[in-house]
Design an enzyme around this catalytic site. Structure first.
Site, PDB file in Angstrom:
ATOM      1  CE  LYS A 112      22.471 -35.264  37.854  1.00 48.60           C
ATOM      2  NZ  LYS A 112      21.224 -36.064  37.973  1.00 48.60           N
ATOM      3  CD  GLN A 133      21.073 -36.563  30.281  1.00 44.69           C
ATOM      4  OE1 GLN A 133      19.999 -36.978  29.886  1.00 44.69           O
ATOM      5  NE2 GLN A 133      21.211 -35.360  30.810  1.00 44.69           N
ATOM      6  CE  LYS A 136      20.330 -33.347  27.332  1.00 46.49           C
ATOM      7  NZ  LYS A 136      18.972 -33.588  27.899  1.00 46.49           N
ATOM      8  CE  LYS A 148      16.180 -39.392  30.502  1.00 49.81           C
ATOM      9  NZ  LYS A 148      16.421 -37.937  30.380  1.00 49.81           N
ATOM     10  N   GLY A 187      14.834 -36.389  37.511  1.00 51.02           N
ATOM     11  CA  GLY A 187      13.525 -36.531  36.873  1.00 51.02           C
ATOM     12  C   GLY A 187      13.581 -36.475  35.356  1.00 51.02           C
ATOM     13  CG  ASP A 188      13.041 -37.430  31.000  1.00 47.38           C
ATOM     14  OD1 ASP A 188      13.835 -36.582  30.570  1.00 47.38           O
ATOM     15  OD2 ASP A 188      12.254 -38.036  30.239  1.00 47.38           O
ATOM     16  CB  THR A 231      14.730 -28.048  31.606  1.00 55.74           C
ATOM     17  OG1 THR A 231      15.261 -28.900  32.608  1.00 55.74           O
ATOM     18  CG2 THR A 231      14.975 -28.633  30.231  1.00 55.74           C
ATOM     19  CG  ASN A 262      10.167 -29.335  34.908  1.00 57.03           C
ATOM     20  OD1 ASN A 262      11.204 -29.264  34.264  1.00 57.03           O
ATOM     21  ND2 ASN A 262      10.036 -28.743  36.087  1.00 57.03           N
ATOM     22  CB  SER A 398      21.042 -32.045  37.787  1.00 53.76           C
ATOM     23  OG  SER A 398      19.654 -32.267  37.813  1.00 53.76           O
TER      24      SER A 398
HETATM   25  P1  NDP Z   1       6.584 -33.817  32.067  1.00 56.61           P
HETATM   26  O1  NDP Z   1       6.170 -35.191  32.418  1.00 56.61           O
HETATM   27  O2  NDP Z   1       6.618 -32.772  33.125  1.00 56.61           O
HETATM   28  O3  NDP Z   1       5.689 -33.250  30.879  1.00 56.61           O
HETATM   29  C1  NDP Z   1       5.624 -33.919  29.657  1.00 56.61           C
HETATM   30  C2  NDP Z   1       4.716 -33.138  28.743  1.00 56.61           C
HETATM   31  O4  NDP Z   1       4.830 -33.679  27.428  1.00 56.61           O
HETATM   32  C3  NDP Z   1       3.252 -33.235  29.129  1.00 56.61           C
HETATM   33  O5  NDP Z   1       2.585 -32.088  28.717  1.00 56.61           O
HETATM   34  C4  NDP Z   1       2.801 -34.464  28.327  1.00 56.61           C
HETATM   35  O6  NDP Z   1       1.414 -34.478  28.058  1.00 56.61           O
HETATM   36  C5  NDP Z   1       3.579 -34.275  27.047  1.00 56.61           C
HETATM   37  N1  NDP Z   1       3.831 -35.584  26.448  1.00 56.61           N
HETATM   38  C6  NDP Z   1       4.552 -36.598  26.986  1.00 56.61           C
HETATM   39  N2  NDP Z   1       4.545 -37.662  26.173  1.00 56.61           N
HETATM   40  C7  NDP Z   1       3.806 -37.309  25.120  1.00 56.61           C
HETATM   41  C8  NDP Z   1       3.421 -37.975  23.934  1.00 56.61           C
HETATM   42  N3  NDP Z   1       3.820 -39.229  23.690  1.00 56.61           N
HETATM   43  N4  NDP Z   1       2.648 -37.284  23.048  1.00 56.61           N
HETATM   44  C9  NDP Z   1       2.253 -36.006  23.299  1.00 56.61           C
HETATM   45  N5  NDP Z   1       2.581 -35.328  24.412  1.00 56.61           N
HETATM   46  C10 NDP Z   1       3.334 -35.969  25.294  1.00 56.61           C
HETATM   47  O7  NDP Z   1       8.038 -33.975  31.388  1.00 56.61           O
HETATM   48  P2  NDP Z   1       9.156 -32.872  31.187  1.00 56.61           P
HETATM   49  O8  NDP Z   1       8.556 -31.544  30.915  1.00 56.61           O
HETATM   50  O9  NDP Z   1      10.141 -33.018  32.282  1.00 56.61           O
HETATM   51  O10 NDP Z   1       9.886 -33.416  29.858  1.00 56.61           O
HETATM   52  C11 NDP Z   1       9.501 -32.996  28.553  1.00 56.61           C
HETATM   53  C12 NDP Z   1      10.651 -33.254  27.593  1.00 56.61           C
HETATM   54  O11 NDP Z   1      11.814 -32.542  28.018  1.00 56.61           O
HETATM   55  C13 NDP Z   1      11.102 -34.714  27.469  1.00 56.61           C
HETATM   56  O12 NDP Z   1      11.563 -34.939  26.152  1.00 56.61           O
HETATM   57  C14 NDP Z   1      12.283 -34.783  28.427  1.00 56.61           C
HETATM   58  O13 NDP Z   1      13.165 -35.848  28.101  1.00 56.61           O
HETATM   59  C15 NDP Z   1      12.912 -33.423  28.171  1.00 56.61           C
HETATM   60  N6  NDP Z   1      13.803 -32.909  29.200  1.00 56.61           N
HETATM   61  C16 NDP Z   1      13.405 -32.777  30.497  1.00 56.61           C
HETATM   62  C17 NDP Z   1      14.250 -32.242  31.438  1.00 56.61           C
HETATM   63  C18 NDP Z   1      13.830 -32.001  32.841  1.00 56.61           C
HETATM   64  O14 NDP Z   1      14.627 -31.436  33.601  1.00 56.61           O
HETATM   65  N7  NDP Z   1      12.620 -32.356  33.258  1.00 56.61           N
HETATM   66  C19 NDP Z   1      15.624 -31.848  31.083  1.00 56.61           C
HETATM   67  C20 NDP Z   1      15.912 -31.933  29.672  1.00 56.61           C
HETATM   68  C21 NDP Z   1      15.031 -32.465  28.791  1.00 56.61           C
HETATM   69  P3  NDP Z   1       0.493 -35.497  28.897  1.00 56.61           P
HETATM   70  O15 NDP Z   1       0.466 -34.952  30.285  1.00 56.61           O
HETATM   71  O16 NDP Z   1      -0.816 -35.473  28.202  1.00 56.61           O
HETATM   72  O17 NDP Z   1       1.183 -36.843  28.814  1.00 56.61           O
HETATM   73  O1  2IT Z   2      17.106 -35.022  29.754  1.00 56.82           O
HETATM   74  C1  2IT Z   2      17.637 -34.461  30.738  1.00 56.82           C
HETATM   75  O2  2IT Z   2      18.659 -33.782  30.632  1.00 56.82           O
HETATM   76  C2  2IT Z   2      16.992 -34.602  32.042  1.00 56.82           C
HETATM   77  N1  2IT Z   2      15.938 -35.223  32.133  1.00 56.82           N
HETATM   78  C3  2IT Z   2      17.637 -34.023  33.262  1.00 56.82           C
HETATM   79  C4  2IT Z   2      18.628 -34.982  33.844  1.00 56.82           C
HETATM   80  C5  2IT Z   2      19.228 -34.585  35.177  1.00 56.82           C
HETATM   81  O3  2IT Z   2      20.042 -35.384  35.639  1.00 56.82           O
HETATM   82  O4  2IT Z   2      18.904 -33.528  35.721  1.00 56.82           O
END
Ligand code: NDP
Ligand code: 2IT
Length: 466
Positions: A112, A133, A136, A148, A187-188, A231, A262, A398
Site C-alpha cells: 500500500k 511507508q 507508517k 510506493k 495519490g501523492d 492527511t 492536498n 485509504s
Molecule cells: P501535491 O502535489 O498536492 O502538493 C505538493 C505541494 O508541494 C505543492 O504546493 C508543490 O508546489 C509543493 N512542492 C512539491 N515539490 C516541491 C519542491 N521540489 N520544492 C518546493 N515545493 C514543492 O502533493 P501532496 O500535498 O499530496 O503531498 C505533499 C507531501 O505530503 C509529499 O511529501 C507527500 O509525499 C506527502 N504525503 C502526502 C499524502 C497524501 O495523502 N497526499 C499522505 C502522506 C504524505 P508546486 O505546485 O509549485 O510544485
Molecule cells: O505518503 C503517503 O502516505 C501517501 N501518499 C498516501 C498513500 C496511500 O496509500 O493513501
C-alpha cells in the site's frame, strides 16, 4: 555504560540517537553495507539512517531478530518494477517517461502506498518513500504493507487529455502487478483525484471487473469520505495530541505551513478551525505571508486557485504578501508544519525557527527535515514529529476505504473522521510508549520508528526464512 554521541563520517549522515560504542559500531557497519549495496541513492540512505539509528539499540538487544537478519532483509525491497510509459501529446508527438513501483514489504498486508508524478522522481526517492511507508502503515494498526511508485512525468504543463493518455498508458503495465489483495496504489505529489480516476477507469477496462484496487477514488465510485482531507486533518490531530501531552495547546499558536497542495490546504483548514493562525502557505515559486493568520474566506479562494485552477500562489491577489524564491521558515511561529516535499527544511532554516522560538515541528510531508536540521531541533528540545507518524492519516483513511470497498458499504463523514482521530491518537500513544525515557520530552523519531518496526519484525521472524 559508555555512551557516544553518534556523529558524521565523511560528510555522511549517521544516527540521531545516543548509542553505546558497540551499538554505534554495528550501526556504522550496517550503514556502510547498505550504501555499498545501494550506491548513489542518497534519499534512501537518509531514510534508512534515521530508522536504523532509532531501532539499533533495541534490535541488538533482541538476538532472535538479529539472528534472522531482519534489518538487512527489511531494507531490501521485495521487488522493484521499472518500466517505460509511452504516450502521445495533443499535437501528436510521442513521449516516453520512466515509471516504477517499489513493492517494499508485505509482511503486514497487501502492499500500500501512493504514486508520485514529478520530474524529480527517481528510484532513490521512491525507495525512501516505500521504506518509510512500511512503518507508517504499521503504525496505523491496519493490515497494510509498504510500497510506493510513480514517474518522472510532469503533469503541471500538460492538458487533461495528455494526463489521461499518460495514466491510461501507465496502467497497462501497472495493472499486471497490482490488485485489491496484492498492491493498492493511491495519490501523492502530482497525483490527485483526476489522475486516480483515469488510472482506475483503465484498470477496470483491462480487468473487466470492479475492485478496490486504488484508493482516493471519487465519492461516487467507491472513494471514502474524508480521504481528501485525511492527511492534513490527521497531521493537525497528531499535533494537538503532541502539544497536549506536553502541556501546550494549538489554539492561538502561529503555524508556518509550507506547500499548498492536498496536505497543506487541509492542514490549514483544520488549523483555522482549531483557532490557530496559519501565517504562511507556499509553492515551489515562493510563499504567501499572512502575519495575522489566513482568514477562512481566503482559504476557500486559495483552494479554488490551487485545487481547481491549478494556479500559482504568485497569481493570488486576495491578500497576504507574496515572497518569491523564498521558503516560510524565516517567519516567526510557534509551530512549523512542512507539507511540501523531502528536505525542504535544512539547518539554516532550523536555526531561524529556533531563534524565533519554535515549539514544535510536525511533518505533513515525507522526510521534509534534513538530518542536520533534525539534530538542531533535538539539541534544543523542539518537539519533532516525523511524517511516518504525523502524516499517517492519509494512508489510514485509504485503509478505511479498502475496508469499505471490501464490505460494499460506505461510512459517513462523521464515522470516518471519528476513526481517523482515534487512529492518530493511538499512533501518538505508540510514540509515547516507545519514545519516552531519558528526558522530559518524548522522542518521536525513536518512538515512531521503533513502534512501527516491532510489529513488522515480529511478523517477518514468525514467517521464517522467506
Ligand atoms: P501535491 O502535489 O498536492 O502538493 C505538493 C505541494 O508541494 C505543492 O504546493 C508543490 O508546489 C509543493 N512542492 C512539491 N515539490 C516541491 C519542491 N521540489 N520544492 C518546493 N515545493 C514543492 O502533493 P501532496 O500535498 O499530496 O503531498 C505533499 C507531501 O505530503 C509529499 O511529501 C507527500 O509525499 C506527502 N504525503 C502526502 C499524502 C497524501 O495523502 N497526499 C499522505 C502522506 C504524505 P508546486 O505546485 O509549485 O510544485
Ligand atoms: O505518503 C503517503 O502516505 C501517501 N501518499 C498516501 C498513500 C496511500 O496509500 O493513501
Amino acid at each position: 555504560m559508555d555512551t557516544l554521541e553518534a556523529g558524521k563520517e565523511n560528510g555522511d549522515t549517521f544516527s540521531q540517537q545516543s548509542m553505546t560504542e558497540a551499538e554505534e559500531k554495528e550501526y556504522r557497519a550496517f550503514m556502510r553495507g547498505l550504501k555499498r549495496r545501494n550506491p548513489h541513492e542518497t534519499e534512501f540512505h537518509q531514510a534508512v539512517a534515521e530508522f536504523a539509528g532509532a531501532v539499533m539499540p533495541w534490535y541488538l538487544q533482541h538476538e532472535e531478530y538479529h539472528r534472522a537478519q531482519i534489518l538487512e532483509r527489511i531494507t531490501e525491497p521485495d521487488r522493484i518494477i521499472s518500466f517505460r510509459v509511452t504516450w502521445e501529446t495533443d499535437s501528436g508527438e510521442i513521449r516516453a517517461n520512466r515509471a516504477w513501483r517499489v513493492q517494499f514489504n508485505h509482511a503486514l498486508g497487501p502492499y500500500k502506498g501512493g504514486l508520485r508524478f514529478h520530474p524529480s522522481v527517481n528510484q532513490s526517492i521512491l525507495k525512501f518513500l516505500g521504506f518509510e511507508q512500511i512503518f507508517k502503515n504499521s503504525l496505523t494498526g491496519l493490515p497494510m504493507g509498504g510500497a510506493k511508485g510513480g514517474s518522472n512525468f510532469n503533469p503541471k504543463d500538460k492538458s487533461d487529455r495528455e494526463v489521461m493518455r499518460f495514466c491510461h498508458s501507465m496502467m497497462i503495465e501497472l495493472s499486471r502487478h497490482i490488485g485489491e489483495d496484492i498492491d493498492v496504489p493511491a495519490g501523492d505529489i502530482g497525483v490527485g483525484g483526476r489522475e486516480v480516476s483515469y488510472l482506475f477507469g483503465q484498470y477496470m477496462r483491462l480487468e473487466n471487473r470492479w475492485s478496490g484496487v486504488l484508493t482516493g477514488k471519487g465519492l461516487s465510485f467507491g472513494g471514502s469520505a474524508v480521504r481528501t482531507e485525511a492527511t492534513g486533518w490527521g497531521c493537525v490531530y497528531f499535533c494537538e495530541e503532541m502539544l497536549r501531552y506536553h502541556n501546550e495547546s494549538i489554539e492561538g499558536k502561529r503555524v508556518a505551513v509550507s506547500g499548498s497542495g492536498n496536505v497543506a490546504l487541509y492542514a490549514a483548514q483544520k488549523l483555522i478551525e482549531k483557532g490557530a493562525k496559519v501565517v504562511t502557505l507556499s509553492d515551489s515559486g515562493g510563499f504567501l505571508h499572512f502575519p495575522e493568520g489566513l482568514p477562512p474566506e481566503h482559504w476557500t479562494d486559495l483552494r479554488e486557485l490551487k485545487e481547481h485552477q491549478r494556479g500559482r500562489l504568485s497569481d493570488y491577489r486576495g491578500g497576504g504578501t507574496y515572497h518569491a524564491d523564498a521558503n516560510p521558515w524565516g517567519v516567526p511561529c510557534e509551530i512549523a508544519m512542512p507539507c511540501a516535499t523531502q528536505n525542504e527544511l535544512g539547518p539554516e532554516d532550523a536555526k531561524r525557527l529556533i531563534e524565533n522560538g519554535v515549539l514544535a515541528v510536525c511533518e505533513g510531508a515525507n522526510m521534509p527535515v534534513t538530518h542536520e536540521a533534525a539534530e538542531l531541533f533535538r539539541a534544543r528540545d523542539v518537539l519533532h514529529a516525523p511524517g511516518k507518524a504525523s502524516n499517517a492519516g492519509g494512508v489510514a483513511v485509504s485503509g478505511l476505504e479498502q475496508s469499505q470497498n471490501a464490505m460494499r458499504l460506505s461510512w459517513d463523514r462523521e464515522e470516518v473522521d471519528r476513526r481517523l482521530q482515534k487512529i492518530m491518537s493511538d499512533i501518538h500513544a505508540r510514540c509515547v510508549a516507545d519514545g519516552s525515557g531519558g528526558g522530559s520530552r518524548v522522542d518521536y523519531i525513536k518512538g515512531s520508528n521503533l513502534g512501527g518496526f516491532r510489529k513488522v519484525a515480529e511478523a517477518m521472524r514468525a514467517y521464517g526464512a522467506v
